[in-house]
Motif scaffolding. Structure first.
Motif, PDB file in Angstrom:
ATOM      1  N   GLY A   1      -6.399   5.525   0.872  1.00  0.00           N
ATOM      2  CA  GLY A   1      -5.552   5.484   1.831  1.00  0.00           C
ATOM      3  C   GLY A   1      -4.486   4.393   1.970  1.00  0.00           C
ATOM      4  O   GLY A   1      -3.301   4.666   2.558  1.00  0.00           O
ATOM      5  N   GLN A   2      -4.615   3.338   0.991  1.00  0.00           N
ATOM      6  CA  GLN A   2      -3.384   2.399   0.756  1.00  0.00           C
ATOM      7  C   GLN A   2      -2.301   3.110  -0.109  1.00  0.00           C
ATOM      8  O   GLN A   2      -0.977   3.170   0.547  1.00  0.00           O
ATOM      9  CB  GLN A   2      -3.777   1.433   0.012  1.00  0.00           C
TER      10      GLN A   2
ATOM     11  N   ARG B   1       5.744   5.665   3.252  1.00  0.00           N
ATOM     12  CA  ARG B   1       6.630   4.831   3.556  1.00  0.00           C
ATOM     13  C   ARG B   1       7.825   4.985   2.652  1.00  0.00           C
ATOM     14  O   ARG B   1       9.135   4.768   3.245  1.00  0.00           O
ATOM     15  CB  ARG B   1       6.061   3.263   3.213  1.00  0.00           C
ATOM     16  N   ARG B   2       7.615   5.395   1.485  1.00  0.00           N
ATOM     17  CA  ARG B   2       8.835   5.540   0.514  1.00  0.00           C
ATOM     18  C   ARG B   2       9.132   6.977   0.555  1.00  0.00           C
ATOM     19  O   ARG B   2      10.159   7.467  -0.155  1.00  0.00           O
ATOM     20  CB  ARG B   2       8.304   5.134  -0.646  1.00  0.00           C
ATOM     21  N   GLY B   3       8.745   7.961   1.183  1.00  0.00           N
ATOM     22  CA  GLY B   3       9.040   9.374   1.604  1.00  0.00           C
ATOM     23  C   GLY B   3       8.385  10.175   0.378  1.00  0.00           C
ATOM     24  O   GLY B   3       9.093  11.197   0.356  1.00  0.00           O
ATOM     25  N   GLY B   4       7.681   9.856  -0.267  1.00  0.00           N
ATOM     26  CA  GLY B   4       7.186  10.673  -1.393  1.00  0.00           C
ATOM     27  C   GLY B   4       6.101  11.788  -0.846  1.00  0.00           C
ATOM     28  O   GLY B   4       5.993  11.826   0.466  1.00  0.00           O
TER      29      GLY B   4
END
Length: 82
Positions: free
Chosen positions: A55-56, A63-66
């Motif tokens: 989950g993390q 968040r980083r668009g990956g």
């Protein structure tokens, strides 16, 4: 669950996490799961379960668009594609 069963389950979780998140170094030790991303200093996540770590890392990827790598390659001969 026997100790051997736990070891196999832990190894399977490691394999799945490493396949889903190839950009992270993922390890298990001392009863905790950890993942590190490249960087100086590296970003590190800790968790008590593989699900929590998953989950993390999923949130970090968002968040980083990956992207998250599919666990199974898509089959072109699949029943779903017909």
């Amino acid at each position: 669950m026997t100790p051997d069963d736990e070891t196999r389950e832990r190894q399977r979780a490691l394999d799945l996490l490493r396949r889903a998140f190839p950009d992270y170094r993922i390890v298990y030790g001392g009863g905790r799961w950890a993942a590190a991303a490249a960087g100086d200093p590296p970003t590190v996540w800790f968790a008590e379960t593989p699900a929590s770590l998953c989950g993390q890392l999923f949130t970090a990827q968002l968040r980083r668009g990956g992207t998250v790598v599919p666990l199974r390659p898509e089959e072109s001969d699949s029943q779903c594609s017909r």
